[in-house]
Design an enzyme around this catalytic site. Structure first.
Site, PDB file in Angstrom:
ATOM      1  N   GLU A  87       0.881  -1.180   0.000  1.00 34.03           N
ATOM      2  CA  GLU A  87       0.000   0.000   0.000  1.00 34.03           C
ATOM      3  C   GLU A  87       0.911   1.221   0.000  1.00 34.03           C
ATOM      4  OE1 GLU A  87      -3.361   0.422   0.038  1.00 34.03           O
ATOM      5  OE2 GLU A  87      -3.802  -1.714  -0.154  1.00 34.03           O
ATOM      6  N   CYS A 137      -2.115   9.389   2.570  1.00 30.87           N
ATOM      7  CA  CYS A 137      -1.760   8.846   1.256  1.00 30.87           C
ATOM      8  C   CYS A 137      -2.746   9.278   0.173  1.00 30.87           C
ATOM      9  CB  CYS A 137      -1.699   7.327   1.337  1.00 30.87           C
ATOM     10  SG  CYS A 137      -3.220   6.609   1.951  1.00 30.87           S
TER      11      CYS A 137
HETATM   12  P1  NAD Z   1       7.347   4.881   7.671  1.00 36.97           P
HETATM   13  O1  NAD Z   1       8.590   5.699   7.680  1.00 36.97           O
HETATM   14  O2  NAD Z   1       6.576   4.691   8.907  1.00 36.97           O
HETATM   15  O3  NAD Z   1       7.750   3.483   7.042  1.00 36.97           O
HETATM   16  C1  NAD Z   1       6.810   2.458   6.894  1.00 36.97           C
HETATM   17  C2  NAD Z   1       7.350   1.194   7.531  1.00 36.97           C
HETATM   18  O4  NAD Z   1       8.520   0.785   6.853  1.00 36.97           O
HETATM   19  C3  NAD Z   1       7.718   1.374   8.999  1.00 36.97           C
HETATM   20  O5  NAD Z   1       7.127   0.349   9.750  1.00 36.97           O
HETATM   21  C4  NAD Z   1       9.221   1.310   8.990  1.00 36.97           C
HETATM   22  O6  NAD Z   1       9.755   0.741  10.157  1.00 36.97           O
HETATM   23  C5  NAD Z   1       9.526   0.441   7.791  1.00 36.97           C
HETATM   24  N1  NAD Z   1      10.841   0.725   7.214  1.00 36.97           N
HETATM   25  C6  NAD Z   1      11.406   1.928   7.036  1.00 36.97           C
HETATM   26  N2  NAD Z   1      12.621   1.792   6.456  1.00 36.97           N
HETATM   27  C7  NAD Z   1      12.829   0.475   6.280  1.00 36.97           C
HETATM   28  C8  NAD Z   1      13.885  -0.315   5.720  1.00 36.97           C
HETATM   29  N3  NAD Z   1      14.985   0.257   5.227  1.00 36.97           N
HETATM   30  N4  NAD Z   1      13.731  -1.647   5.696  1.00 36.97           N
HETATM   31  C9  NAD Z   1      12.626  -2.228   6.183  1.00 36.97           C
HETATM   32  N5  NAD Z   1      11.587  -1.542   6.721  1.00 36.97           N
HETATM   33  C10 NAD Z   1      11.690  -0.212   6.772  1.00 36.97           C
HETATM   34  O7  NAD Z   1       6.314   5.466   6.640  1.00 36.97           O
HETATM   35  P2  NAD Z   1       6.552   6.241   5.285  1.00 36.97           P
HETATM   36  O8  NAD Z   1       7.141   5.349   4.274  1.00 36.97           O
HETATM   37  O9  NAD Z   1       7.169   7.569   5.520  1.00 36.97           O
HETATM   38  O10 NAD Z   1       5.002   6.477   4.946  1.00 36.97           O
HETATM   39  C11 NAD Z   1       4.612   7.450   4.061  1.00 36.97           C
HETATM   40  C12 NAD Z   1       4.403   6.843   2.684  1.00 36.97           C
HETATM   41  O11 NAD Z   1       3.450   5.800   2.794  1.00 36.97           O
HETATM   42  C13 NAD Z   1       3.822   7.815   1.706  1.00 36.97           C
HETATM   43  O12 NAD Z   1       4.369   7.552   0.443  1.00 36.97           O
HETATM   44  C14 NAD Z   1       2.351   7.484   1.709  1.00 36.97           C
HETATM   45  O13 NAD Z   1       1.664   7.850   0.534  1.00 36.97           O
HETATM   46  C15 NAD Z   1       2.374   6.004   1.904  1.00 36.97           C
HETATM   47  N6  NAD Z   1       1.149   5.544   2.553  1.00 36.97           N
HETATM   48  C16 NAD Z   1       0.323   4.744   1.852  1.00 36.97           C
HETATM   49  C17 NAD Z   1      -0.881   4.333   2.404  1.00 36.97           C
HETATM   50  C18 NAD Z   1      -1.826   3.446   1.664  1.00 36.97           C
HETATM   51  O14 NAD Z   1      -2.760   2.955   2.294  1.00 36.97           O
HETATM   52  N7  NAD Z   1      -1.644   3.225   0.380  1.00 36.97           N
HETATM   53  C19 NAD Z   1      -1.198   4.738   3.702  1.00 36.97           C
HETATM   54  C20 NAD Z   1      -0.301   5.548   4.384  1.00 36.97           C
HETATM   55  C21 NAD Z   1       0.874   5.943   3.819  1.00 36.97           C
END
Ligand code: NAD
Length: 492
Positions: free
Chosen positions: A226, A261
């Site tokens: 997602e 998102c």
């Molecule tokens: P985040 O930084 O919380 O990361 C998401 C998860 O990935 C966390 O649990 C984190 O621990 C893990 N993570 C981070 N780096 C990692 C690595 N190198 N290796 C393994 N795991 C790792 O969240 P984010 O990515 O900043 O979230 C924002 C993004 O998510 C935006 O692009 C947003 O559009 C998208 N998003 C999508 C939805 C959806 O439902 N489609 C919902 C919310 C956010």
């Protein structure tokens, strides 16, 4: 959260690949025992999740306030109420979802019956993001439990208060032999990703999405990703401007101050209409958030200084710095950025090359609205796309020509509240979908089952092969009765 004890810290530190492997093995043993398969277990866990919400609403509100200064109304409506609603819908439908589906069979297998049996995948991993840290952690958990899986949830370390609350409450309310929370950041997630899972459900950005998919590929583990993207809003001139403006604001700043998102990422409208739209946005924004929005209690703050710096960089880009027509105020000490509108920005500016995920809203102008389709389609496929118009032909063209995770006509973001619609991306905005029955399906294997008796043992499929057998089999596989009769009479 600052209240975590030394013991908690040690436990977190020691969560390495070995601990992850042990955890998965334990969950596999419980899954193999059959505990998670019964309707009663699944229903009891879903009911426990509802109870958890009812008993701890204030703690959830406080955790989200601590992580994001999220306004309590947004937490109650868009995280807790939406989640409870999904739990209740799952409970209401669960028996029906679990019932196998009888399907027609073909003449080639006559006599026979067939059904599709939904079976749990096994032990699944849910990795969630910080922006809706409660909903995005638990909504996939509904699907995983409803489908009868054991699971590990890894909440986002960027929303630490919610992460630690989830670990505590899920520990208290759910069956810990089947459901576990692992807190942590990259190291802990990497340790989890080294393990073999039966499904990985990841919410977050595409960069990490690629890391997740690569780790999953090693074990041929299926994934749901997602992700996000640049969700456009196309605004026509024949609309109820006030209603459209309010709905754009609700989807942008009213959803975690743009850190959602499905938030509108940018607007496309005509050169002629843009000034009217900007005036309307200014007027409504001032009504909603007052003359000093940096002080408004109805706007979330930026989650941390990294994201604050990322958003500031967009504004500092020399291509756009003179284009701010509203807002632009910042307070780094409080991680606040006011609702900001930028007009007529070049499409090669930094802000138009990356997902914004914050309170900045650029407006791109075109001569004719139809050109907006080319603008959207020249980028990667967004998670959502919005159109405001009363022109039916334009609506039809929009639906036919714009590929996005989901579309909404004359509103923003609301499609994710409709449980009968799948929620997910396409292309760069994601893989797979969930919500409602789609969540159950995302965590189930659809097992094909064919039942035969010992009747109808046609010699036609057995050697020695002859021309008549070949003709008959061809007709049988082709399925037409007429073809079979013709084959029997040597006519084909
Ligand atoms: P985040 O930084 O919380 O990361 C998401 C998860 O990935 C966390 O649990 C984190 O621990 C893990 N993570 C981070 N780096 C990692 C690595 N190198 N290796 C393994 N795991 C790792 O969240 P984010 O990515 O900043 O979230 C924002 C993004 O998510 C935006 O692009 C947003 O559009 C998208 N998003 C999508 C939805 C959806 O439902 N489609 C919902 C919310 C956010």
């Amino acid at each position: 959260m600052s209240s975590s004890t030394d013991a908690d810290e040690k436990k977190k530190e020691s969560f390495n690949a070995e601990a992850a492997s042990l955890l998965v093995n334990n969950l596999r043993a419980t899954f193999a025992s059959g505990t998670t398969r019964s309707y009663e277990w699944r229903a009891s866990q879903l009911k426990a999740l509802i109870k958890l919400c009812d008993a701890h609403e204030q703690q959830i509100i406080d955790a989200l306030y601590s992580d994001l200064a999220k306004p309590p109304l947004e937490t109650v409506a868009y995280e807790i109420a939406m989640f409870k609603n999904s739990c209740k819908a799952a409970l209401k439908e669960l028996k029906r979802w679990m019932t196998s589906e009888k399907v027609k069979t073909s003449i080639a297998t006559f006599p026979s019956t067939a059904e599709i049996v939904s079976e749990p995948l096994g032990v699944v991993l849910v990795i969630s993001a910080w922006n809706y840290p409660f909903l995005l952690s638990l909504e996939p958990v509904i699907g995983a439990i409803a489908a009868g899986n054991a699971l590990v949830l890894k909440p986002s370390e960027i929303a630490p208060a919610t992460s630690s609350l989830l670990a505590k409450l899920l520990g208290e309310y759910l069956d810990n032999s089947c459901t576990r929370v692992v807190e942590g950041a990259v190291d802990e997630t990497s340790a989890l990703l080294q393990q073999k899972w039966d499904k990985i459900f990841y919410t977050g950005n595409g960069r990490v999405g690629r890391i997740v998919m690569a780790a999953a590929a090693k074990h041929l583990t299926p994934v749901v990703l997602e992700l996000g993207g640049k969700s456009p809003v196309v605004v026509d001139s024949n609309i109820d401007l006030k209603v459209a403006t309010r709905r754009i604001i609700a989807g942008k700043w009213g959803c975690n101050n743009g850190q959602a998102c499905v938030s509108p990422d940018y607007i496309i409208t005509t050169k002629d209409y843009a000034p009217k739209l900007v005036d309307s946005l200014k007027a409504e924004l001032e009504k909603f958030y007052g003359k000093n929005p940096l002080e408004s209690k109805d706007l979330s703050r930026i989650v941390n200084s990294n994201h604050f710096g990322r958003l500031t960089k967009f504004l500092d880009d020399e291509k756009v710095s003179g284009k701010i027509v509203f807002g632009g105020e910042k307070d780094e000490s409080k991680l606040r950025i006011s609702p900001t509108i930028l007009l007529d920005i070049p499409r090669n500016s930094l802000i138009m090359r990356e997902e914004i995920f914050g309170p900045l809203l650029p407006i791109i102008t075109v001569d004719k609205l139809e050109e907006s389709f080319d603008v959207i389609n020249s980028g990667t496929k967004p998670l959502a796309a919005y159109l405001f118009t009363t022109n039916n032909k334009l609506k039809e063209q929009f639906v036919m020509n714009i590929s996005a995770g989901g579309l909404v006509v004359n509103d923003t973001a609301l499609h994710l509240a409709v449980n009968t619609l799948p929620f997910g991306g396409v292309g760069e905005s994601g893989v797979g979908a969930y919500h409602g029955k789609f969540s159950f399906d995302a965590f189930s294997h659809k097992k094909a089952v064919l039942y035969r008796s010992f009747l109808g043992d046609a010699p036609v499929r057995y050697p020695p092969y002859t021309n008549i057998k070949m003709r008959l089999l061809k007709a049988l596989v082709g399925g037409g009765l007429l073809g079979i009769i013709r084959a029997l009479f040597g006519l084909s």
